[in-house]
Design a protein around this motif. Structure first.
Motif, PDB file in Angstrom:
ATOM      1  N   SER A  26       0.730  -1.198   0.019  1.00 52.56           N
ATOM      2  CA  SER A  26       0.031  -0.043  -0.056  1.00 52.56           C
ATOM      3  C   SER A  26       0.733   1.279  -0.084  1.00 52.56           C
ATOM      4  O   SER A  26       2.125   1.312   0.412  1.00 52.56           O
ATOM      5  CB  SER A  26      -0.934  -0.101   1.309  1.00 52.56           C
ATOM      6  N   ARG A  27       0.375   2.288  -0.337  1.00 54.48           N
ATOM      7  CA  ARG A  27       0.814   3.514  -0.194  1.00 54.48           C
ATOM      8  C   ARG A  27       1.483   4.058   1.217  1.00 54.48           C
ATOM      9  O   ARG A  27       2.468   4.597   1.479  1.00 54.48           O
ATOM     10  CB  ARG A  27       0.114   4.757  -0.853  1.00 54.48           C
ATOM     11  N   GLN A  28       0.352   3.548   2.092  1.00 56.91           N
ATOM     12  CA  GLN A  28       0.781   3.924   3.342  1.00 56.91           C
ATOM     13  C   GLN A  28       2.248   3.164   3.804  1.00 56.91           C
ATOM     14  O   GLN A  28       2.814   3.602   4.668  1.00 56.91           O
ATOM     15  CB  GLN A  28      -0.605   3.422   4.327  1.00 56.91           C
ATOM     16  N   THR A  29       2.307   1.817   3.255  1.00 55.48           N
ATOM     17  CA  THR A  29       3.475   1.055   3.851  1.00 55.48           C
ATOM     18  C   THR A  29       4.524   1.726   3.241  1.00 55.48           C
ATOM     19  O   THR A  29       5.573   1.982   3.975  1.00 55.48           O
ATOM     20  CB  THR A  29       3.232  -0.227   3.060  1.00 55.48           C
ATOM     21  N   ASN A  31       4.852   5.077   2.666  1.00 55.88           N
ATOM     22  CA  ASN A  31       5.139   6.220   3.531  1.00 55.88           C
ATOM     23  C   ASN A  31       5.687   5.700   4.960  1.00 55.88           C
ATOM     24  O   ASN A  31       6.669   6.414   5.256  1.00 55.88           O
ATOM     25  CB  ASN A  31       3.823   6.908   3.777  1.00 55.88           C
ATOM     26  N   ALA A  32       5.306   4.673   5.514  1.00 57.36           N
ATOM     27  CA  ALA A  32       5.970   4.171   6.770  1.00 57.36           C
ATOM     28  C   ALA A  32       7.362   4.065   6.757  1.00 57.36           C
ATOM     29  O   ALA A  32       8.242   4.072   7.425  1.00 57.36           O
ATOM     30  CB  ALA A  32       4.925   3.038   7.314  1.00 57.36           C
TER      31      ALA A  32
END
Length: 66
Positions: A26-29, A31-32
């Motif tokens: 995911s894009r969130q991954t 970012n993290a």
């Protein structure tokens, strides 16, 4: 663990979403990973290294060994 993912992504003109698609995460991954809130699994680290055509050690560094 420090990493150069954000810099490498920018050098390759990729958005976080583009990189996420290429890595099947995911894009969130992404970012993290970039903010150091998440350390990747070994398979994901190898994917990143292959994608950018560099060694894992050139992406990640142990904060204690600066």
């Amino acid at each position: 663990m420090k990493n150069r993912i954000k810099v490498l992504r920018a050098e390759h003109n990729l958005t976080q979403a583009d990189l996420a698609d290429k890595l099947d995460v995911s894009r969130q991954t992404v970012n993290a990973l970039e903010t150091g809130k998440y350390d990747p699994s070994l398979p994901l680290a190898f994917k990143l290294a292959r994608l950018f055509s560099i060694k894992i050690e050139d992406i990640f560094s142990d904060e204690g060994n600066n």
